[in-house]
Design a protein around this motif. Structure first.
Motif, PDB file in Angstrom:
ATOM      1  N   GLU A 364       0.592  -1.521   0.170  1.00  0.00           N
ATOM      2  CA  GLU A 364      -0.180   0.338  -0.114  1.00  0.00           C
ATOM      3  C   GLU A 364       0.847   1.085   0.146  1.00  0.00           C
ATOM      4  O   GLU A 364       0.761   2.461  -1.371  1.00  0.00           O
ATOM      5  N   MET A 365       1.619   1.321   0.531  1.00  0.00           N
ATOM      6  CA  MET A 365       3.003   2.573   0.459  1.00  0.00           C
ATOM      7  C   MET A 365       3.578   2.752  -0.835  1.00  0.00           C
ATOM      8  O   MET A 365       3.840   3.634  -1.040  1.00  0.00           O
ATOM      9  N   VAL A 366       3.987   1.330  -1.555  1.00  0.00           N
ATOM     10  CA  VAL A 366       4.236   2.024  -2.404  1.00  0.00           C
ATOM     11  C   VAL A 366       3.534   2.077  -3.533  1.00  0.00           C
ATOM     12  O   VAL A 366       3.433   3.357  -4.400  1.00  0.00           O
ATOM     13  N   SER A 367       1.855   1.954  -3.508  1.00  0.00           N
ATOM     14  CA  SER A 367       0.643   2.600  -4.578  1.00  0.00           C
ATOM     15  C   SER A 367       0.721   3.870  -3.817  1.00  0.00           C
ATOM     16  O   SER A 367       0.320   5.263  -4.652  1.00  0.00           O
ATOM     17  N   PHE A 368       0.957   4.200  -2.883  1.00  0.00           N
ATOM     18  CA  PHE A 368       0.366   5.959  -2.394  1.00  0.00           C
ATOM     19  C   PHE A 368       1.775   7.273  -2.594  1.00  0.00           C
ATOM     20  O   PHE A 368       1.346   7.769  -3.533  1.00  0.00           O
ATOM     21  N   PRO A 420      -6.730   4.659   5.588  1.00  0.00           N
ATOM     22  CA  PRO A 420      -7.106   5.265   6.515  1.00  0.00           C
ATOM     23  C   PRO A 420      -5.035   5.204   7.098  1.00  0.00           C
ATOM     24  O   PRO A 420      -4.710   6.247   7.133  1.00  0.00           O
ATOM     25  N   ARG A 421      -4.337   4.032   7.348  1.00  0.00           N
ATOM     26  CA  ARG A 421      -3.054   4.483   7.978  1.00  0.00           C
ATOM     27  C   ARG A 421      -2.355   4.147   6.618  1.00  0.00           C
ATOM     28  O   ARG A 421      -1.484   4.901   6.913  1.00  0.00           O
ATOM     29  N   THR A 422      -3.088   3.660   5.405  1.00  0.00           N
ATOM     30  CA  THR A 422      -1.970   4.365   5.186  1.00  0.00           C
ATOM     31  C   THR A 422      -1.805   6.181   3.745  1.00  0.00           C
ATOM     32  O   THR A 422      -0.850   6.032   3.822  1.00  0.00           O
ATOM     33  N   LEU A 425       0.535   8.370   6.804  1.00  0.00           N
ATOM     34  CA  LEU A 425       1.588   7.360   6.684  1.00  0.00           C
ATOM     35  C   LEU A 425       2.216   8.214   5.515  1.00  0.00           C
ATOM     36  O   LEU A 425       3.028   8.661   5.610  1.00  0.00           O
ATOM     37  N   GLY A 426       1.629   7.999   4.653  1.00  0.00           N
ATOM     38  CA  GLY A 426       2.197   8.881   3.299  1.00  0.00           C
ATOM     39  C   GLY A 426       1.773  10.097   3.245  1.00  0.00           C
ATOM     40  O   GLY A 426       2.910  10.454   3.305  1.00  0.00           O
ATOM     41  N   LEU A 427       1.097  10.232   3.803  1.00  0.00           N
ATOM     42  CA  LEU A 427       0.887  11.559   4.712  1.00  0.00           C
ATOM     43  C   LEU A 427       1.983  12.196   5.915  1.00  0.00           C
ATOM     44  O   LEU A 427       2.824  13.825   5.115  1.00  0.00           O
TER      45      LEU A 427
END
Length: 455
Positions: A364-368, A420-422, A425-427
């Motif tokens: 998910e972080m990669v996709s963000f 929401p977690r992703t 953390l992305g923000l």
């Protein structure tokens, strides 16, 4: 592939800041993109996305491919205008200014830094399953060292390794298709609509969109192609063509493989959701196919690690060369290998985090990060061609406003479908990047350094 003679800066004070070798043609660039995407990456998050979508992985891939085709077109347009290393960072900073360009590059760093971790993590997962007596960290560490050394040696060695890896995966795909069809033929009951209608465990289109958002990481290959513009032959023609070919080819492979996989194993009851593909392989071809898959998949993961580490090191090189990151460390090329050795080593060190994170979170972080960068590039097309270059007329509006606008809306929709977690953390990652930019510019009182696009 013949080596070209490197061009180096004649100024002795700038030793190590020469130019990258122009050694890659369209086939090598497409191969690079496909290996980066990894045709078998459909199985990386297969179990996770099957659970999220309720057995509708192919439908999720159709949605993601639709968004990526528009975005890939935007990358192709910008790559033809700006054939330089740096990808979304370069396009955005040239179109909107160095400050916004830095934010786009910072977001892009997130997915590029995390993508090698995904590959190292799955290498550990599958090899540990095959050789349970050996801890997964041994495989992870070995892969990191091997990939880092190959990237230091040079991009030509990476391109040659890619050809072998693509061939191995192609053979596996054909074998999997043959055995899978044979296995289904013996059952007599196959619901061809099931991969699109689902199994009822996760109804609603929102779940399909959430799965599609995760699957964006599968399409990072076309973006990686654009980072090699300074190493491509005739980059204004070859890079745009390779971007589109890699995107469409990879997307069709993902849809077909996930469709066949869900017909062979129409269930989300996995022994381990992270390695759910092993259940599919066992159902399609027993132990033989399971072993073959593990070998081909690990080879593909190694290839993706090779290409992803090569790409992020060149983005670090581009950002270091312009002084946004420390120039003396990131913005230098090895006099011997003509590759960004220190940047490559840095990526290897960061990749050690693969020992402490889980697959779903990394995906998910990669996709963000990818979706932020994709959105920026779609907007860059509108700004560059319509506002900066003053293109007018119906054809220009369609080509440089409507189509990239659709790409932007689709990527924004996928971005808001992440957990929401992703998003939180992305923000936080973006806030850290903005804070670093404030430090570099002394509280935004100094201009942000820009790439010298004449190099």
């Amino acid at each position: 592939m013949p080596r070209s003679h490197p061009t180096t800066d004649p100024d002795p004070d700038s030793a190590g800041q020469g130019q990258l070798r122009r050694a890659l043609g369209v086939p090598s660039l497409v191969c690079f993109g496909l290996v980066y995407m990894v045709p078998l990456t459909v199985f990386t998050t297969y179990g996770i996305v099957t659970e999220i979508t309720g057995g509708r992985v192919p439908l999720a891939y159709v949605i993601t491919l639709l968004a990526m085709v528009f975005t890939a077109r935007s990358y192709a347009k910008m790559a033809g205008e700006m054939p330089f290393a740096g990808s979304a960072y370069t396009y955005t900073q040239k179109s909107f200014g160095a400050g916004i360009g830095f934010v786009a590059g910072w977001a892009l760093l997130l997915d590029y830094l995390f993508l090698p971790m995904i590959n190292y993590l799955v290498i550990g997962i599958y090899l540990s399953a095959a050789f349970p007596a050996i801890s997964s960290w041994v495989f992870v560490l070995t892969a990191i060292i091997l990939v880092t050394v190959l990237n230091i040696i040079g991009i030509v060695s990476v391109a040659r390794a890619n050809i072998v890896i693509i061939a191995a995966q192609a053979i596996f795909i054909l074998t999997f298709a043959a055995l899978g069809i044979s296995a289904m033929a013996g059952t007599g009951t196959v619901d061809l609509a099931a991969p699109f209608t689902g199994d009822g465990t996760a109804d609603g289109f929102g779940n399909v969109m959430a799965g599609a958002a995760v699957l964006c990481l599968s399409f990072l290959g076309f973006d990686a192609v654009s980072t090699l513009s300074e190493e491509a032959k005739d980059p204004k023609a070859s890079v745009p063509r390779a971007i589109v070919i890699a995107t469409i080819t990879g997307g069709l492979i993902y849809i077909l493989l996930s469709f066949l996989a869900q017909l062979v194993y129409p269930s989300n009851d996995f022994a381990d959701v992270d390695s759910g593909a092993l259940d599919v392989m066992a159902a399609a071809g027993g132990q033989f196919l399971t072993i073959f898959f593990t070998a081909a998949y690990v080879a593909g993961a190694c290839g993706s690690a090779l290409t992803s580490q090569a790409s992020v090191s060149r983005i670090l090189f581009a950002m270091g060369r312009d002084g946004v990151l420390p120039r003396g460390f990131f913005g230098r090329l090895s006099p011997r290998f003509h590759t960004p050795v220190l940047a490559t080593l840095s990526v290897g060190v960061v990749s050690l985090l693969a020992l402490a994170v889980d697959l779903g979170f990394i995906s998910e972080m990669v996709s963000f990060g990818a979706l932020i960068a994709f959105s920026a590039v779609n907007l860059s097309v509108i700004k560059h061609f319509i506002i900066d270059k003053g293109r007018r007329g119906t054809a220009a509006v369609l080509s440089f406003v409507v189509l990239p606008g659709i790409g932007f809306c689709l990527t924004l929709w996928l971005w808001t479908s992440l957990s929401p977690r992703t998003l939180l953390l992305g923000l936080i990652w973006l806030i850290l990047g903005t804070g670093y930019l404030a430090f570099v510019t002394r509280g935004f009182r100094r201009p942000t350094p820009s790439l010298d696009l004449a190099e």
